[in-house]
Scaffold this motif. Structure first.
Motif, PDB file in Angstrom:
ATOM      1  N   UNK A 121      10.406  91.990 -31.604  1.00  0.00           N
ATOM      2  CA  UNK A 121      10.087  92.796 -30.423  1.00  0.00           C
ATOM      3  C   UNK A 121       8.589  92.637 -30.210  1.00  0.00           C
ATOM      4  N   UNK A 122       8.209  92.274 -28.993  1.00  0.00           N
ATOM      5  CA  UNK A 122       6.807  92.036 -28.677  1.00  0.00           C
ATOM      6  C   UNK A 122       6.385  93.013 -27.595  1.00  0.00           C
ATOM      7  N   UNK A 123       5.321  93.747 -27.856  1.00  0.00           N
ATOM      8  CA  UNK A 123       4.770  94.700 -26.898  1.00  0.00           C
ATOM      9  C   UNK A 123       3.404  94.182 -26.447  1.00  0.00           C
ATOM     10  N   UNK A 124       3.252  94.018 -25.150  1.00  0.00           N
ATOM     11  CA  UNK A 124       1.981  93.610 -24.574  1.00  0.00           C
ATOM     12  C   UNK A 124       1.466  94.784 -23.751  1.00  0.00           C
ATOM     13  N   UNK A 144      -5.305  92.060 -21.836  1.00  0.00           N
ATOM     14  CA  UNK A 144      -5.485  93.401 -21.264  1.00  0.00           C
ATOM     15  C   UNK A 144      -5.659  93.253 -19.769  1.00  0.00           C
ATOM     16  N   UNK A 145      -5.162  94.211 -19.004  1.00  0.00           N
ATOM     17  CA  UNK A 145      -5.353  94.143 -17.561  1.00  0.00           C
ATOM     18  C   UNK A 145      -6.837  94.343 -17.221  1.00  0.00           C
ATOM     19  N   UNK A 146      -7.264  93.662 -16.188  1.00  0.00           N
ATOM     20  CA  UNK A 146      -8.661  93.821 -15.756  1.00  0.00           C
ATOM     21  C   UNK A 146      -8.792  95.156 -15.046  1.00  0.00           C
ATOM     22  N   UNK A 147      -9.862  95.854 -15.370  1.00  0.00           N
ATOM     23  CA  UNK A 147     -10.095  97.164 -14.745  1.00  0.00           C
ATOM     24  C   UNK A 147     -11.114  97.007 -13.630  1.00  0.00           C
ATOM     25  N   UNK A 148     -10.903  97.762 -12.571  1.00  0.00           N
ATOM     26  CA  UNK A 148     -11.827  97.722 -11.431  1.00  0.00           C
ATOM     27  C   UNK A 148     -13.127  98.396 -11.825  1.00  0.00           C
ATOM     28  N   UNK A 149     -14.238  97.779 -11.424  1.00  0.00           N
ATOM     29  CA  UNK A 149     -15.551  98.361 -11.716  1.00  0.00           C
ATOM     30  C   UNK A 149     -16.065  99.051 -10.471  1.00  0.00           C
ATOM     31  N   UNK A 150     -16.728 100.193 -10.636  1.00  0.00           N
ATOM     32  CA  UNK A 150     -17.244 100.931  -9.469  1.00  0.00           C
ATOM     33  C   UNK A 150     -18.426 100.239  -8.830  1.00  0.00           C
TER      34      UNK A 150
END
Length: 150
Positions: A121-124, A144-150
């Protein structure tokens, strides 16, 4: 006439200590049985932020995966060859993992190779990745998902 006392009342405090030990052993056995139930049920592991290749003892499981973990691999089928590399090419893990073994990684981007796509079982990022065909190798990138920067 004197008061009648039972055998239990005559034994004294050493019997209470012995009973306490029996209770402690019983609690430990129940905790071990509980861990086994969670392992058989396939409850996903958890861990702290930024952990890299932290093996979990066989059979140990706990609540859902922490957000800081990019990748968690829990071998549920037959033993599986696993290779995990960072984005810079450094090999974090190259090992044949037995059934019941779980490893966690917190790096932002990881390249993964499994010898049997259905053996783990693989969790991403906390989401279960679909199992692949039995006996077939698989390669993928966990990021990891890219996060928006302010």
């Amino acid at each position: 006439m004197g008061r009648h006392t039972s055998a239990r009342e005559r034994q004294g405090p050493e019997n209470h200590r012995r009973t306490g030990v029996h209770v402690a052993v019983l609690v430990a056995l129940l905790a071990g049985a509980g861990a086994t139930v969670f392992a058989v049920a396939g409850v996903p592991p958890t861990g702290g932020p930024g952990r890299t290749a932290v093996p979990v003892p066989n059979g140990a499981r706990s609540a859902p995966i922490g957000r800081a973990e990019t990748l968690v691999i829990a071998v549920t089928g037959p033993a599986c060859d696993v290779k995990v590399r960072r984005a810079d090419g450094a090999v974090l893990l190259k090992e044949r993992l037995p059934r019941g073994r779980t490893v966690r990684f917190g790096d932002p981007r990881l390249d993964v190779e499994l010898s049997d796509a259905s053996a783990a079982k693989v969790y991403v990022n906390g989401s279960l990745r679909p199992l692949g065909p039995a006996g077939k190798p698989t390669n993928f990138t966990a990021a990891r998902p890219k996060t928006a920067r302010p």
